[in-house]
Each structure stands twice: as C-alpha cells, then as structure tokens.
Design a protein around this motif. Structure first.
Motif: not given
Length: 905
Positions: A316-321, A324-336
């Motif tokens: 989350q830290t790396v993705g957001a800072s 600029g993407v919400t990487v954590g959204c792909a933890r359980c499924h492909n990013h929507k």
C-alpha cells in the motif's frame, strides 16, 4: 466413433466412466455442460466475478480472482476444477443442489487434460489494450514551454484570465508558508516590501531562493511525504507500542529535501538503502501500522495472516506514494479498474519478502554524520575505559537495554557468575575477549561450556539460551528452592586460557530495541552478581561485585566522575550515533505464492519478483535473487525515465501541496477510479522537465512558485466564480486553511518561543504506560514541547487534545490529501487550550517588552507579529477596548482565532 459415442452416452446415463485416454469431443461432451450449468451466470450477458465461460480465451484468463479457469493440460491447476468439485469452501459451483455429477466432472477433467480443445476458438485472444492516460508514455511534443502558457490556454478557452498579482505582504506570507511552513517575521515582511518596491521580480526571486535554502524547507516537505506513507511512531495495534528511534527515518526525509536529493535517488534509497549506505531510509517500507508478534500469538494460521497483512501494508505504501495506484485492491482479485492482476500483487510482494517490521542497526556510509559522530564518541569512551583499567577499577555501564561490566584484563580457564537474587532471568550474557569487543567467547562455537546451578535450574530455561544470539523471550532462568538460601549461578569453562575484560548482560534486549516508554520495561531481572574465578587451590574467589561497583563514596570520586563521563557519552550516542531503530528487519526471502482470494491458507501458483506485467514490469533478475537485489531492481524499474507513473505522480504531488489541489485531484490514485487531470499536457511537460532536471524536487517547486499563476491575487471576481468557482483553472490563487502544524508553529513563533532546532528525537507529550494500556496526553504545552509540530511524537489512535481537531492525520490510512473541516472544537481549542493560554500570555509579555506600556502600540505590535501589518482604524479601536476591559493576552487569543491567521491568502 460409434464405440466412443456409446461410452459417452453410458457415462451421461450414469453408466461406467469412459477410459481416461478416450478423446473428449467438445461439441458433444463439454459445450452442453457449460451451456446448461455455467453460462447463465458466466456468459456473454452476465459475468459474475468477472468470469466468462463462453470463450476459451476468457477461460484461460480467468475472472476477477485472477486464477485461470482452465490451464490446458493441467486440471489440478485449473480453477474450474476446484469450484466444480467443491474443493474450496464458499466457492462451490454450481451450488450443492445443482452440483455436477461425477461423470460430468470427469469429462471436464479429461477435456482439460487433453488440451482444452475448443473448435473455432483455438486462436482466440483477449484484447487487453491499455488506453488509460496515466499508463501511457509521457508526451514529447508540446504546444507550450511554460506553466503559465499551459494555464493561459485553458483560461482562454473558458473566457477567463489571470488575476492581478497579489500584494507583496500577502505574497511573502503565501510563499513562506508554502515552502517552509512558517510565516515571515515582521522584519522579513517589511524588508521584502521595501525590496519589492524597487524591483518586484528580483525581490521575489531572491525570496524564493532564500526559502528553498532554508533548513525549514526540508521540515515542511518532509511533513507532506510522511502524510502520504502514514509514518508514525507507534504501531497502531491494540497495544499501540512505541517504535523506538523511528524518528531517524523522519530526519532522513528532512535532510533529503534540504539537500535536494534527486527524486530517483530518494526513492531508491528508501527501497534499498540498506545496500546503498543509507539504511536509515528504509523506515519508509515499514511506515504503515502493524500488529506485533506478541499480540498475534503462536497459532500458525494467525502468524501467516499477520505476515500477509504486513506485506500488504508495504505494498500500500509503495503503490500510493510512488506509483499512484491502489495496489492493495489486487490482493484478493484482479484490480477492477486498473491493469494490475492478483498475480502482479503477489509478484510485488515477492520483491519485498526480505522485509519484516522491526528494528535493526542502520547500514550507513563512512561519510554519514552519524557514523562520524559514533567514531568520535566511542573513541572518547574507550580512552576513559583504558584509563580506568590502568587504575585497576571495575565499573558498570548502563546502555539501557543491557548492562556492560568492565574490569582489568583477567586470564582464566573457568569463571562463575554468582547471582545475589533468588530468582533471575537473562536473555543473553556475552563475555568479550580483552582487546576485541566483537569476540564473544561465551559462544559454544569457541568450545565454551556453560552450566547452571542444578539446585536452581528451571526445566526448559537452559543456560545455552544465553549464547544463542537471540535477544528477547528465549531466556535462561534460575530460581532458588522454597525456603533455601541456594542462589542461581552460571559456570563457564573455556576451551583454553582466555583473557577477558568485559561482560554484557540483558533481560530482554529485543524489547528494548523495538519499543520504549513502557512501565517496567526491561526491568533488571538478573539483579546484582559477583564475578568469581578459581584461585590456586581450586576455590571460587570473588573478583568483583556489581553491587559494589554501583556504590559511590568519597574515596572513589574520581572513578565515579569518569563513569559519569562515559554515561554522558552513551546518552549522546543514543541520539547522535547509528542506534537500533525501527527501520525494518532483514530476513531471508521465502517462496511467494498467489493466495486465492487473499487467503494465506489457500496458496496457489508460485510467482517470481516483478512489477505489474502490463507496465513492462520485468525486473531482469533471477527468480532466487537476494532480497536487496530484488528491491534494487524494482527501484530501478520505478525510476526509469520511460516509466509512465513515477515522474507524473511526484510532480502532481508537489503541485498539490503548493495549490491545495493537484493537477490530478486524487494524488495517490492515477487509475481509472481516480479523477482525470485538469491539464494533462502540462502534467506531462512538467514530468519531462522534472526528469531532465536530474529529478530535482527543488527545481520543480521553484518553477511552480515563480509562475505568474502562483503570484496572482486570491480575490474572487464575478466571471471566475460563475465559470470556475473552485478555481481549478487557476484564474486566481485558491485560498485555503493552513495545516495544524502551521497554526501551532506560527503561534510559537509569534510568542517568541519557537525552538527551531532541526532534527533529533521527538518531544514527548505522552505518559509512560503499561504494555496494553492506552497512551495519555500528559503535557502538550510546557517548554520542552516548544519545537515544530513535525517533531511531536506522532502516535496512531491518540488525540493530542488540541490540533488533531484541525485534521491532523491519524496515520492509519493513506493521507495524500488532508480533509479540511470546520468545527466548533477548533475555535474552542484555539481559545481555551492550555497551550494557547500559555502562548498568549508569553506573546503578551513579548509585546509589552517590545512596545512598552502604550496600549495602542501594544495592539499594533500584536497585528505586526501575527499578520505582518498594522491594524486599521476599526481593528485598532475594538482591540484597544478589548485590552482595556480584559487584558492583552486575551487579544492575542482572539487574533489566533481569525481567518487571516489560519488561512493562506
């Protein structure tokens, strides 16, 4: 063919299963199963969970969960077989009442095993072209070559124009707060006004350069970065333990901005600083919250889940800072929304598999100021030690987490530690060879044997734990039998005659390294002891006692004075040298697997370290590359000039902090769910300029604040308000309330109380607490707290009782953009809090010193200190009346509550 058909009919009718080698016919055997049982929910018209089963290519890709429904030749790797066999709870397809028969399941299995042939679709592919602007390459051709040129073009389209330039007093306040977080003093303001009258452009340019060179520049911009990564000095869990020396990372960030460290280097050091001589930079990776091991417990599934959660915090830290993407959204499924698959998420987690939340000694280059200071102080300490050994003295040094006992060199074959207490505990006891403080001769590696007193031995708490190099809960214990005087002891037998001069002992050193400010933390559970050697007759003879070493008498005043000098140097080392700090532990990376639906109890395919595949994320490293190699390769991928995200995201972030709103209004989400840029071409031009400048953050900031757009008035006009009320097109400078830190620091500055020392440990406002109690604010107003708010202990889940009301972030969530609220509590805190009352009284005293006893002069001085201007006639008269009816301190409190004080003009 007739035989094959007959077997198939028999199977459908519940007869004997066909032989596994018999070919499966898709049209006859498989398509009816898909049409009758699957495609109603997973067909052309509807795709539950993003899964289509009417096209082979879509089967191969899989649905939202990112697992291929079909892997030709591999039924066990095909998620379709997992769900139709009801092997995964919660994912039974079709549900129990409609579960496929064994015969149909066997047909599907054999079809997949035989290559999942689908006539007419064997060449079918899924078109996944990326066309979202943020993932496209930076533009290279532009219609304009200045910020103002891009902005004016948009204003022309809207029928608007820039506003007139702001008055000089507003301008210096605006740029001073924007660049340093501090308002100008009356003297600075007047000097700028005078210079501005002679040559406005030269005066403004000189002012900007002075502010960029100020040590307070780094403090201001470090605060913005710390918001984004959720940095704090507690872990945010139930116990919310303090992260010891985490402030060293904060100081790294301050220094990086002050030095104008190139942004690509800034990123790389934070991701892989442990191999680049900047180990203090990796605090970035463990900036988010986490649950400590003691709270997680020993249950294996809980341990695995907690580890997965900690990895998610890093991503989350790396993705957001940076991305600029919400990487954590792909933890359980492909990013929507964005081209990040669940496989991408776990490939990224493989990059950081060697990082664990915890503390370590930072790896610093020989030129690092902390290393230089460490060498100076340790040389001073060793010089005093040598002097004391020559005198034949023995003494105890308190290093907080452990004690060191020093004495003149002794050559021995056997040694005994005889404890004075009846119940003792220690996690490590080191015995150092004389002249070599790194050679711990207590280790079994050197042939040393340690035993303890059989009468006080505790089963499972064996003395071997004292030399295993593990600091923490793996301890040795000894306990005197009830009613007996027998005391615990430790007997060391060395492989040969050994000369020693130092013992180091601790109770729970890891706890000391990890956290601080706990009641009864690291309580001395070993107590005092005697050091004994065998005499010529084989009897144990006491050489020295720690209880005697601690005593102070007139006879040993010289020894005591030297011990005090050593302790002072130790105290200096704790803040000026490279100490154990919460910067992350380094561990051996393990294999990484995709967790089905994010559940670590359902690992599926193994993945190798990589960045997102659709963003050309190959890192060109071996799958078994070391942790530092993985992280360094990833940092280099991030900072490639052709990476479409990195420069765009940071340029937008700098713009956001200067204007209060980004070119992309969602600074940490450049994906499809984020807001589009208001000026996309300008963003790309600025990103290109950023890279060409050598990734200079100061250069980009300079170009923004030197523009006409930044210098214009904030006053509204009818045309602008009608067409663009929020001033997104920047027809005026958008006024906004300043942050909590600016309000607090400005009050201290006006009162003459601001301690502007840069760096060092945070000032404390909280109590010493029991391990699972909550932190309490006990002092947020006395003079030890009169530093910039950046240096206040940054605690999760704790209200500082004053400035949290001004939207100071809790640090539990990403705060790329602070909310701005207006509540009654804000006015109450700025009127009645102990901090404000104390500072208003201090400011009133300052005003009386500087303005004398004349009330009108006092009022004018108040306006000058707070607003860098004189009061107008109406303000003057009402303020004089207030002072006469009440007092000068109340006027200060009233002025602290004005919009002019709390807003950026």
């Amino acid at each position: 063919m007739m035989v094959t058909a007959g077997l198939a009919i028999a199977a459908w009718a519940g007869g004997p299963l066909a032989h596994s080698d018999d070919p499966v016919d898709f049209e006859r055997d498989i398509l009816p199963i898909l049409e009758d049982h699957c495609q109603y929910c997973h067909g052309e018209d509807e795709q539950e969970s993003g899964l289509r089963l009417d096209r082979r290519a879509m089967m191969l890709r899989g649905g939202d969960y990112g697992q291929p429904a079909v892997v030709p030749g591999d039924p066990d790797g095909s998620y379709l077989m997992t769900v139709v066999t009801h092997a995964e709870p919660g994912m039974e397809m079709p549900p129990d009442d409609d579960k496929l028969s064994d015969e149909k399941i066997d047909l599907l299995r054999r079809w997949i095993q035989q290559g999942a042939q689908w006539p007419g679709q064997m060449d079918d592919v899924v078109d996944e072209t990326i066309d979202h602007w943020a993932f496209m390459p930076l533009k290279k051709e532009f219609d304009h070559d200045t910020i103002d040129g891009f902005l004016k073009a948009k204003l022309d389209e809207a029928g608007l124009a820039f506003s007139a330039e702001a008055p000089p007093r507003q301008l210096i306040r605006r740029v001073s707060i924007a660049l340093t977080g501090l308002p100008p003093t009356p003297q600075q303001s007047q000097a700028f006004v005078d210079a501005y009258a002679k040559d406005a452009d030269a005066a403004y340019e000189n002012l900007v350069e002075q502010l960029l060179d100020s040590p307070h520049f780094g403090e201001r911009w470090a605060q913005h970065w710390l918001d984004v990564i959720r940095w704090a000095e507690t872990n945010g869990s139930e116990s919310n333990l303090y992260r010891k020396n985490a402030w060293m990372y904060r100081d790294y960030v301050v220094d990086a901005f002050n030095q104008d460290k190139p942004y690509d280097q800034f990123i790389t050091e934070q991701i892989a600083g442990d191999v680049l001589g900047h180990g203090d930079a990796t605090g970035y990776l463990v900036a988010g919250p986490h649950v400590p091991a003691a709270t997680v417990g020993q249950e294996p599934t809980a341990i695995r889940q907690a580890r997965a959660d900690r990895m998610d915090e890093i991503l989350q830290t790396v993705g957001a800072s940076v991305m600029g993407v919400t990487v954590g959204c792909a933890r359980c499924h492909n990013h929507k929304f964005d081209p990040i698959s669940i496989q991408d998420y776990y490939r990224l987690s493989a990059v950081f598999q060697d990082i664990e939340f915890g503390s370590r000694f930072p790896e610093l280059s020989p030129e690092h100021p902390r290393v230089i200071r460490h060498e100076e102080l340790t040389a001073d300490i060793e010089a005093i030690r040598s002097q004391m050994r020559r005198q034949g003295w023995a003494w105890v040094e308190d290093w907080s987490g452990f004690e060191e006992i020093h004495f003149p060199p002794q050559t021995v074959r056997e040694m005994r530690i005889q404890f004075e207490k009846g119940w003792v505990q220690a996690d490590e006891l080191e015995i150092f060879e004389a002249g070599d403080s790194s050679r711990n001769v207590a280790k079994a590696h050197y042939g040393t044997v340690v035993t303890d007193n059989p009468a006080t031995h505790i089963e499972g708490k064996d003395p071997e734990a004292l030399a295993d190099g593990v600091f923490g809960t793996q301890v040795w214990r000894g306990k005197s039998p009830s009613g007996q005087k027998e005391r615990p002891w430790l007997h060391y037998t060395f492989a040969q005659d050994t000369t020693i001069d130092q013992i180091r002992i601790s109770t729970n050193r890891e706890d000391f390294f990890e956290t601080d400010y706990l009641d009864k933390q690291n309580k001395n559970m070993h107590g005092d002891f005697a050091i004994q050697f065998r005499d010529a007759n084989g009897n144990w003879k006491t050489f020295a006692k720690t209880s005697m070493m601690r005593k102070r008498t007139e006879d040993d005043s010289n020894r005591s004075a030297l011990v005090d000098t050593i302790q002072q140097a130790i105290e200096q080392l704790s803040t000026q040298g490279p100490q154990m700090a919460f910067l992350g532990k380094m561990i051996e990376p393990v294999d990484t697997f995709v967790f089905s639906r994010g559940n670590p109890e359902n690992p599926r395919e193994k993945v190798d370290p990589a960045a997102p595949e659709k963003l050309n994320g190959q890192l060109d490293i071996a799958p078994d590359a070391s942790g530092p190699e993985r992280r360094l390769a990833f940092a280099r991928w991030l900072t490639r000039p052709e990476n479409p995200l990195t420069a765009r995201v940071m340029v937008n972030r700098l713009w956001h902090h200067l204007y209060g709103n980004g070119i992309v209004p969602t600074p940490s989400d450049f994906g499809k769910a984020g807001a589009p840029p208001t000026h996309p071409e300008m963003l790309d031009w600025m990103a290109e300029q950023f890279i060409e400048s050598g990734w200079s953050m100061k250069s980009t900031i300079r170009s923004i604040v030197m523009s006409d757009a930044f210098r214009q008035s904030s006053l509204p006009n009818d045309d602008g308000m009608r067409v663009d009320a929020s001033a997104q097109l920047l027809w005026r400078f958008p006024p906004r309330r300043v942050e909590a830190e600016v309000i607090r620091d400005s009050i201290l500055l006006a009162a003459g109380n601001l301690n502007d020392t840069v760096g060092g440990p945070s000032y404390r406002i909280h109590n010493i607490k029991a391990r699972y109690a909550q932190w309490e604010v006990v002092d947020n107003y006395s003079d030890p707290t009169w530093r910039r708010m950046l240096y206040q202990e940054r605690m999760r889940r704790v209200d500082d009782r004053i400035f949290t009301a001004f939207d100071f972030p809790d640090c539990g969530q990403i705060r790329a953009k602070r909310p701005v609220s207006t509540t009654p509590l804000q006015a109450l805190n700025l009127m009645n809090s102990q901090f404000v009352v104390t500072q208003s009284e201090a400011m009133a005293e300052r005003v009386r010193r500087e303005a004398g006893n004349d009330i009108e002069s006092q009022v004018q001085r108040c306006y000058q200190l707070l607003f860098c201007r004189d009061a107008d006639e109406s303000e003057l008269q009402s303020s004089i009346e207030l002072v006469r009816q009440h007092d000068l301190a109340l006027l200060c409190r009233v002025l602290f509550n004005t919009n002019e004080f709390a807003f950026l003009p």
